[in-house]
Structure formats: C-alpha cells, structure tokens
Design an enzyme around this catalytic site. Structure first.
Site, mmCIF file in Angstrom:
data_model
loop_
_atom_site.group_PDB
_atom_site.id
_atom_site.type_symbol
_atom_site.label_atom_id
_atom_site.label_comp_id
_atom_site.label_asym_id
_atom_site.label_seq_id
_atom_site.Cartn_x
_atom_site.Cartn_y
_atom_site.Cartn_z
ATOM 1 N N TYR A 118 -7.133 -5.576 -6.173
ATOM 2 C CA TYR A 118 -6.091 -5.670 -5.147
ATOM 3 C C TYR A 118 -6.766 -5.819 -3.795
ATOM 4 O O TYR A 118 -7.768 -5.146 -3.535
ATOM 5 C CB TYR A 118 -5.240 -4.392 -5.141
ATOM 6 C CG TYR A 118 -4.273 -4.325 -3.976
ATOM 7 C CD1 TYR A 118 -2.973 -4.798 -4.113
ATOM 8 C CD2 TYR A 118 -4.667 -3.823 -2.736
ATOM 9 C CE1 TYR A 118 -2.088 -4.759 -3.040
ATOM 10 C CE2 TYR A 118 -3.799 -3.796 -1.658
ATOM 11 C CZ TYR A 118 -2.505 -4.258 -1.827
ATOM 12 O OH TYR A 118 -1.633 -4.232 -0.769
ATOM 13 N N GLU A 206 -1.515 -10.292 1.357
ATOM 14 C CA GLU A 206 -1.642 -9.392 0.206
ATOM 15 C C GLU A 206 -1.993 -10.250 -1.000
ATOM 16 O O GLU A 206 -1.206 -11.108 -1.404
ATOM 17 C CB GLU A 206 -0.357 -8.612 -0.043
ATOM 18 C CG GLU A 206 -0.552 -7.540 -1.103
ATOM 19 C CD GLU A 206 0.702 -6.707 -1.347
ATOM 20 O OE1 GLU A 206 1.795 -7.297 -1.524
ATOM 21 O OE2 GLU A 206 0.583 -5.472 -1.356
#
Ligand code: GDP
Ligand code: MN
Length: 396
Positions: A118, A206
C-alpha cells in the site's frame, strides 16, 4: 477533483512512474480490440477488466475480473459495462459503469511470488508537511490495517525545503522488506511518485496495490488520484479529465451558477453567507437534534435571484424537511435579503417545507418585520438560540 484510475495512471506514467498498462473501452468490442493491442505491446496473454467509477473497493463489488482469453474479455467487459456497481465505498444504489479499463495481467507466476503493498502521498495537516504513507499490507483497506495491525503502517515525512531525499526512498524500500533489483525499483518508484504528486498539484495519491511482480518490477496496479481544484488553472489538460457523470448533479449545477454547495446526508437545508457561519450553523442544527442536509454558501450577494436559485438547489434534495437561512447582513443589508426571500418564495409557488430565517446585522429589525408580515410559512429569528429552538420545534 477526483479522477478515474486510467486517468490517474496516465498522469503517473507521464512522470516516469511504472504502471500496469491498459486501454480504456466503452463497449465489449472495443474491449477486444484493446486486449489484442495490449497483447501486441506487452505480450500479456491474460487481461484484467476493471470498471472505471469514482469509488474504491471495485474488486469486492465484482467490478474487477480476470479474463484468460478474448472470449472472456468480450463477455466480462459486456457484463461490467452498464452494470450498477455497488462497493463498500458507493451508496446503496451503486454507480453506473460507463467504461472499463482493459489492463495487462501483472500477477503472472515467476521466480518469486508477486507482493502487494500500500502506498499513498498526502498532506499531513497536523504539521503541514507532505508524507508518504505505506504498508506491507497492500490490497486491503488501509482503515482495516490501521485498526488491526497499526505497526505495519509506516510514514515518511517530507521537508518542503529540500523535498524527498534519497535516503528516505531507500528507507521505504527497506521497511517493505525488499532487496536486490526490487529494492532499486522501489526507490525509483517512490521518488518518481513523489515528483508526480508535487508537479501535478495533487491533493491525494493512493496506490493500492503497488505490486512487486514475480520478476522484481515495481508497478502501480491501482491509482486513486485527486487534483487540487485551486491548481487546475495550471493544468488545463487535467481539467479536461473531469467526468461530470461521477459528480453530484446538484453540486455540478451549483458550481455552474457560482454557488458553493456541498451535499450532505441530513434533513435540514442550510443557506448561509460565509464558510465560518456555515460551520456554526451546521453545529447549531446538530445541537437542535437535526442533521444538515447540505452546506450552501450564497456569498456576498444575496439578492432575490440568488436566493431563489439557492432554494431551488436545496429543495432538489428529497430529504430536506426544513430550511434554515442564517445570513449576516454586513455588506448586504438584511432587509434586501428578506425581500429576496419573500420574492423568491412567491415566485416558486409551493415550498412544502418550513423556512426559518435568521437575519442579523444592518436593518435586521426591518428584515424581521418583512418576514413576519409576509403571510408565508417563514419563521423569523434574530438570536442564534431562537433559530435553534424553531428548528427543533419544527422537526419534532
Ligand atoms: P479496487 O478493488 O477498486 O481497489 O481495484 P484494484 O485496481 O485495486 O484491483 C482489485 C484487485 O484486483 C487487486 O487487489 C488485485 O488483487 C486484482 N488485480 C488487479 N490487477 C490484476 C492483475 O493484473 N492480475 C490479477 N490476477 N489480479 C489483478
Ligand atoms: Mn485498489
């Protein structure tokens, strides 16, 4: 301004960030053409069909599917285009899918297992610095990771005076447990990503997941990109990426007429002038037991026409049970606003919800009289508390 995954990836790619390659398609046959082209360019045999909507969690909602041949590409693209995609991040009605991204499969087997990480870049509002937030736990909600295994989330804060330093990019690669070729690839990825974030005037990147492939390449498989609206004048090409179908229609309409409107979930519509007063008004509504249905700032010129436009916008929300107008007459006189409200009300014919008007400032007393003698379902208030009590009484 939020972008689609394919648009976000295009921006990343333009700054040298490695991405999962893909081509956008709006019909099943376009999807097949795109898949053939990708096979020629990348050698991929399998393709991923990815719904392009402004919401995450598409995989969970059935909006991301793997196709192992061209028949499956056609069939899956046909299924996904036009579907109403419901994900943990959409409303219960879901979002209509108008286009899909046909992407190369990057989870192919090899010497090592592909690994998902991530990574996001965002502003840390507590200290006004950009930071890179990253985790070994890619592919899942970062909220869940934060709750269950917070020690697996790392941050790297960037000093605006010097930018991202090479040792910081190396620390990211180290904390993700990489070595050798993958380590080098990750440091390149991180520095290109940060450059892209700054140069594109983004407010959020993101990338979930960032993938380490089985042959040690590091690439962005997903991209959630938001560009700061206030910087769009510098990026005409990004501005053209705006997809109005993805935005709240009432917000789009308000923007077109220069009103600052934000849709919320509650039952009391708010019409105010000034963002500070809007915040205070929303607090007031909450204290009175209601929930604000919107945030609407009419700005400095609250004449009849503007007030009418604002009422019309607020009333498009079927949840609105009452409207609270809270305007401070500093530059604009209260009696003019009151006149505007009465005229707007008359022009609009039937307004089926009660309106509470609090006008304070220049000529507030005259304004109250105009409201009180109008004979309409409009309740005046001068004090904040009085307005709150009236909202409470009308809601109960
Ligand atoms: P999201 O669900 O909206 O976050 O969409 P993502 O772009 O993150 O994709 C969801 C999931 O699809 C990823 O976490 C992967 O597990 C899977 N996926 C994405 N690309 C590929 C691919 O090239 N091959 C395979 N096998 N799976 C993929
Ligand atoms: Mn994702």
């Amino acid at each position: 301004m939020n972008l689609h995954e394919y648009q976000g990836k295009e921006i990343l790619n333009s700054f040298g960030v490695q991405i999962q390659r893909g081509i956008v398609a709006t019909t099943a046959s376009e999807a097949v053409t795109a898949a053939k082209k990708l096979t020629e360019e990348t050698g991929t045999g399998w393709h991923v069909i990815k719904a392009q909507v402004h919401a995450g969690g598409r995989g969970k909602g059935g909006g991301v599917k793997l196709a192992k041949n061209l028949e499956e590409v056609e069939q899956l693209a046909g299924q996904i285009i036009g579907m109403n995609l419901i994900t943990p991040q959409t409303s219960a009605e879901g979002k209509k899918v108008h286009q899909v991204l046909i992407a190369e499969d990057v989870y192919y087997p090899g010497d090592s297992e592909p690994e998902e990480y991530y990574m996001s870049v965002l502003l840390n509002r507590a200290n006004g610095r950009n930071m890179i937030m990253y985790s070994t736990e890619g592919g899942m909600d970062i909220e869940t990771v934060a709750e269950e295994t917070p020690h697996l989330i790392f941050t790297e804060e960037i000093d605006p005076a010097v930018g991202l330093l090479p040792f910081q990019a190396r620390r990211v690669a180290f904390n993700l447990g990489l070595s050798g070729q993958a380590f080098k690839q990750m440091t390149k990825f991180v520095s290109a990503l940060y450059t892209a974030y700054i140069q594109s005037d983004a407010s959020l990147f993101e990338i979930n997941p960032v993938l380490k492939t089985s042959d040690d390449r590091v690439i962005a498989v997903d991209a959630k990109v938001s560009i700061d609206d206030n910087a769009l004048f510098r990026h005409k090409d990004y501005e053209a990426m705006r997809d109005l179908r993805e935005e709240n229609p009432v917000e789009v309409e308000a923007k077109a007429v220069g009103l600052n409107y934000v849709d919320l979930d509650g039952n009391v519509g708010c019409m105010v002038n000034g963002a500070g007063l809007a915040m205070a008004t929303m607090d007031l509504i909450k204290q009175a037991g209601g929930e604000p249905a919107n945030f609407l700032d009419v700005g400095g010129t609250a004449d009849a026409e503007r007030v009418e436009t604002a009422f019309n916008l607020i009333l498009k929300d079927p949840n609105v049970k009452a409207i609270l107008v809270n305007i401070f007459g500093g530059i604009v006189r209260c009696d003019r606003v009151a006149q505007g409200i009465v005229e707007a009300y008359k022009n609009m014919g039937t307004i089926n919800v009660p309106i509470i008007v609090r006008l304070q400032g220049t000529n507030a007393d005259i304004a109250k009289e105009i409201i009180d003698t109008s004979g309409l379902d409009v309740h005046s208030a001068i004090e904040f508390q009085e307005a709150a009590d009236k909202v409470q009484a009308l809601l109960s």
